[in-house]
Design an enzyme around this catalytic site. Structure first.
Site, mmCIF file in Angstrom:
data_model
loop_
_atom_site.group_PDB
_atom_site.id
_atom_site.type_symbol
_atom_site.label_atom_id
_atom_site.label_comp_id
_atom_site.label_asym_id
_atom_site.label_seq_id
_atom_site.Cartn_x
_atom_site.Cartn_y
_atom_site.Cartn_z
ATOM 1 N N GLU A 91 80.934 78.451 14.083
ATOM 2 C CA GLU A 91 81.547 79.042 15.198
ATOM 3 C C GLU A 91 80.543 77.762 16.174
ATOM 4 O OE1 GLU A 91 80.122 81.621 17.870
ATOM 5 O OE2 GLU A 91 79.548 83.269 16.118
ATOM 6 N N CYS A 118 68.516 86.356 18.535
ATOM 7 C CA CYS A 118 69.426 86.184 18.551
ATOM 8 C C CYS A 118 70.490 85.961 17.734
ATOM 9 C CB CYS A 118 68.853 84.404 18.546
ATOM 10 S SG CYS A 118 70.348 83.079 18.551
ATOM 11 N N HIS A 220 61.316 79.615 26.849
ATOM 12 C CA HIS A 220 61.814 81.417 26.099
ATOM 13 C C HIS A 220 60.608 82.546 26.386
ATOM 14 C CE1 HIS A 220 65.687 80.815 25.427
ATOM 15 N NE2 HIS A 220 65.796 80.522 23.985
#
Length: 361
Positions: A91, A118, A220
């Protein structure tokens, strides 16, 4: 399988031309045809000899990717599904920003980092992309606009697509050299950002490269227990080791580091985590920047949900009060397969369902 001509840097292009018995300036001509005129075949390079064109055709292809699905969002974001020569899918995403067109490129087929929130890691790493396959993503995005009569130029690159860029270190560095070359795409190094999940030894290597490319770290979580529970990479590179490398990078380059922080409802988005994060950054506060990322739900990771606006704002306000530079990231493409890896994952899922249906009608 012939490599893409885009896999050559300007220097290796010059070396190849000399090996063919040609003058060095031929490399500049080929480079201009590829990156300024954006031709799709060697035959279009009209100032080259037939013999040189034959050698190019014999040893290289121009475009190693095949365009598949294209999804365009109401906000102008475009998501592309490309097929590699071996049939694997990747992608690429184009985002319209106030400062121009930004393309997010993929560097690996699949990902082994194993972040539990994810979509990119739903399929394990199959292989690295070579430099040419990474460069070709940008060239096909430019081709997409040219075919529509839109004279727009990609001027920012983020290396944040599928895969861990620093796990494909040499190809990614050659990619930077290619797109930054002033005879080619001439995308300024400070308009390029590479994101790593925290390969500490590679961050140190990157500091020593002397390149002006921006560094982002997917953090994160502000402590080892929480980070290890959502990012298995933290078991290999815990926060102490990661931040020692980040501090080395800052001391060596005097450049700012951006920290990516995805907001997971009641997981890592509390005020207490914001305070921990501020404490973690206190020694590098002047050269750090926190990017708070609204979570895009992924069906395979339904244990997570999006943080409500009030929790995001409370987290943001806490960081601000502690003097931490931060922003809530603008979202793009929320009306299409928005999370990185979703388009590829959903396409592969549909293909499997069709295959099963064909076998068991």
């Amino acid at each position: 399988m012939k490599p893409s001509i885009h896999s050559l840097t300007h220097q290796t292009m010059q070396e190849w031309v000399l090996e063919q018995g040609e003058k060095k300036f031929r490399a500049d001509q080929i480079w201009e045809w590829l990156y300024r005129k954006r031709v799709q075949s060697f035959e279009e390079m009209t100032n080259l000899s037939k013999d040189l064109i034959a050698k190019l055709n014999d040893q290289f292809v121009v475009n190693p990717l095949k365009q598949g699905i294209v999804q365009e969002s109401a906000d102008g974001t475009v998501k592309y599904l490309f097929e590699l020569p071996d049939g694997m899918l990747i992608e690429t995403v184009l985002m319209r920003q106030h400062y121009g067109l930004s393309v997010c490129v993929t560097t690996q087929v699949g990902c082994n980092i194993g972040c539990t929130f994810c979509a990119s890691g739903l399929i394990k790493k199959q292989r690295d992309l070579n430099n040419g396959e990474i460069v070709a993503q940008i060239m096909l995005v430019q081709k997409y606009f040219a075919e529509r009569g839109q004279d727009e130029r990609v001027n920012h690159i983020v290396v944040m697509g599928i895969g861990e860029p620093f796990d494909n270190y040499n190809n990614v560095l050659n990619f930077f050299r290619t797109i930054n070359d002033d005879k080619g795409m001439a995308i300024g190094a400070r308009h390029i950002t590479v994101s790593t999940s925290g390969l500490a030894h590679k961050i140190r290597n990157f500091a020593d490269e002397g390149v002006q490319v921006n560094l982002a770290v997917s953090l994160h979580a502000p402590n080892n227990e929480l980070r290890s529970s959502i990012m298995k990479i933290n078991r290999a590179f815990p926060i102490e080791k990661l931040f020692a490398a980040i501090e080395y990078y800052i001391e060596t380059t005097n450049r700012r580091v951006t920290f990516e922080y995805i907001m997971l409802n009641e997981v890592n988005d509390g005020v207490e985590q914001a305070l921990e994060l501020a404490e973690l950054l206190k020694n590098i506060k002047k050269l750090s920047y926190v990017n708070l990322i609204p979570y895009t739900p992924v069906s395979e990771h339904d244990q997570y949900s999006r943080s409500p606006k009030e929790r995001v704002l409370a987290f943001y306000d806490t960081l601000k009060k502690k003097g931490v530079n931060c922003v809530v990231r603008q979202e793009h493409g929320t009306d299409i397969d928005a999370a990185y890896g979703q388009l590829r994952s959903n396409t592969m899922k549909r293909d499997r369902q069709k295959a099963v249906a064909a076998v068991n009608p």
